[in-house]
Design a protein around this motif. Structure first.
Motif: not given
Length: 462
Positions: A123-127, A180-197
């Motif tokens: 997520g963009t924040h809160g990881k 993208l290098n991980y292979r999770p069985r459970i993935a949490v995404v707290t939020n998605v915003e534009a950052d690291h442009l």
């Protein structure tokens, strides 16, 4: 250098042989090294400075050196290089000349996960906070997960460990695409915003990277996404449309599977079909209540009893640099936060308002990166206007060269009457003079502004 990897696959943990870490003192690098040592991998490492974590690693059996030299590689068969390591580093140059695999930190961490049940928090924040909450919750519920977190966590004592269960909880960093290098069985995404442009170029490229992240989930895997965040909700809908991944929503929206009730400090609860469960959270703010709901959802998926999960969340006291109390003097509490995106600054100041309980909030903010300041100057100004006093330091450049015309004035030029530029030499005195008994002071940013908190406490005492 943003990504030192030469593209070689990490392979299994056993196939790595002796592993050498260049920049081992970094919080993320030391986390991976700590787990590898615990899992029986011969580890060596070096850093430019002698940092406390290096003594810990040495005590655990790693061979640690201060300063960079090609001789530090020793008999290493694999090298892991931190993102701040430059191409002319003598150890990196020697590794490449010898044809050794050079891995990104995330590739090395992925290799340690093996056949564990992997839970990644993105997520963009809160990881960091959410990863910490999941870990503390699982420990409190009687499980012993392995974990790797991008911040130190007082309740855990360390930011990484190899546990006795087959669960591995890890923070997944999207800033350079390495999640993208991980292979999770459970993935949490707290939020998605534009950052690291500076890495992605466009907002669309950011969104596409999260699509690729959820596509890593196996058939029957689970995406846990925040229903209150437009970007995470849209990601959940796109993921659900693919048909092979389960999706669970959490938040205050009525369609959330884990429904959050947040009526302020002391009145936080979640509802699921089994009932309503109160959460005795030690950390303030709606964003932390949402993070707790995400951790609760992960625990349920892993078979934890709902009542036990709710109770265990009370053991989370926060992560380093996440609304961390630095001290109190003259009745003024001084907090520090890693907030370096407008949404994070807004969340931190909203939390500060709830803690101030009617008193004033004063913030010392340091913009992080020229590119981020250029892209979000108006949004930063709007967020900082939530404070009664907002002082803005010069931009912390980190890995970037200056961009002509981009200064902190881009932010202050859009701010209301309570905001102004502050030189480094005057900021502490200005904040200390403005604060009164009962007020809250917040230092915010991803740079060296964190060092100002203790100085403000001392100025208040003086």
């Amino acid at each position: 250098m943003n990504n030192p990897t030469n593209g070689s696959p990490a392979g299994s943990l056993a196939s790595l042989g002796n592993v050498h870490f260049i920049g081992v003192g970094g919080v993320g690098m030391s986390a991976v090294a700590r787990i590898m040592v615990a899992r029986g991998v011969p580890v060596s490492g070096s850093d430019a400075k002698d940092l406390p974590v290096m003594a810990d690693l040495s005590a655990q059996g790693a061979r640690i050196a201060v300063g960079y030299s090609a001789a530090n590689l020793g008999d290493a068969r694999t090298v892991v290089a931190g993102s701040a390591i430059r191409d002319d580093n003598p150890e990196l140059a020697a590794a490449r000349e010898a044809g050794l695999p050079v891995l990104h930190r995330s590739e090395a961490l992925a290799a340690t996960m093996g056949e564990d049940t992997v839970v990644t928090i993105a997520g963009t924040h809160g990881k960091s906070t959410t990863t910490s909450m999941v870990t503390v919750l699982l420990q409190g519920a009687g499980l012993d997960p392995s974990f790797a977190i991008g911040a130190n966590v007082p309740a855990l004592g360390v930011n990484a460990a190899s546990g006795t269960s087959d669960i591995f909880v890890a923070e997944a960093d999207e800033s350079d695409g390495s999640f993208l290098n991980y292979r999770p069985r459970i993935a949490v995404v707290t939020n998605v915003e534009a950052d690291h442009l500076d890495h992605y170029g466009t907002a669309e490229a950011v969104y596409e990277s999260f699509d690729r992240f959820t596509a890593l989930l196996p058939a029957g895997g689970l995406l846990v996404a925040c229903a209150d965040d437009a970007g995470a909700r849209a990601l959940a809908e796109r993921t659900r449309s693919r048909g092979n991944t389960r999706v669970l929503l959490y938040g205050t929206s009525e369609d959330a599977d884990v429904l959050l009730h947040d009526d302020g400090p002391g009145s936080v609860a979640v509802s699921i079909p089994e009932g309503r469960f109160s959460l005795a959270l030690q950390v303030p703010g709606r964003h932390n209540a949402l993070n707790a709901a995400a951790a609760f959802a992960v625990a349920l998926e892993l078979g934890v009893d709902p009542a036990a999960a709710a109770a265990a969340l009370g053991g989370f006291s926060g992560a380093a640099r996440r609304f961390e109390l630095k001290g109190e003097a003259r009745g003024v509490r001084v907090f520090d936060d890693y907030a370096h995106h407008p949404t994070e600054v807004r969340a931190a100041l909203t939390a500060a308002r709830s803690v101030a309980a009617g008193h004033k909030v004063h913030v010392l903010f340091q913009p992080h990166l020229f590119s981020r300041t250029r892209e979000f100057a108006r949004e930063f100004a709007a967020a900082l206007d939530l404070a009664d006093t907002a002082l803005v330091l010069d931009i912390y450049p980190a890995r970037e060269d200056p961009i002509p015309g981009v200064t902190s004035q881009l932010i202050t030029g859009h701010m209301a009457g309570g905001g102004r530029l502050a030189a480094a030499g005057e900021a502490v005195a200005l904040i200390a003079d403005a604060a009164r008994e009962g007020d809250i002071v917040l230092t915010a940013g991803a740079g060296d502004v964190t060092a100002y908190g203790p100085r403000i406490v001392e100025a208040l005492r003086g």
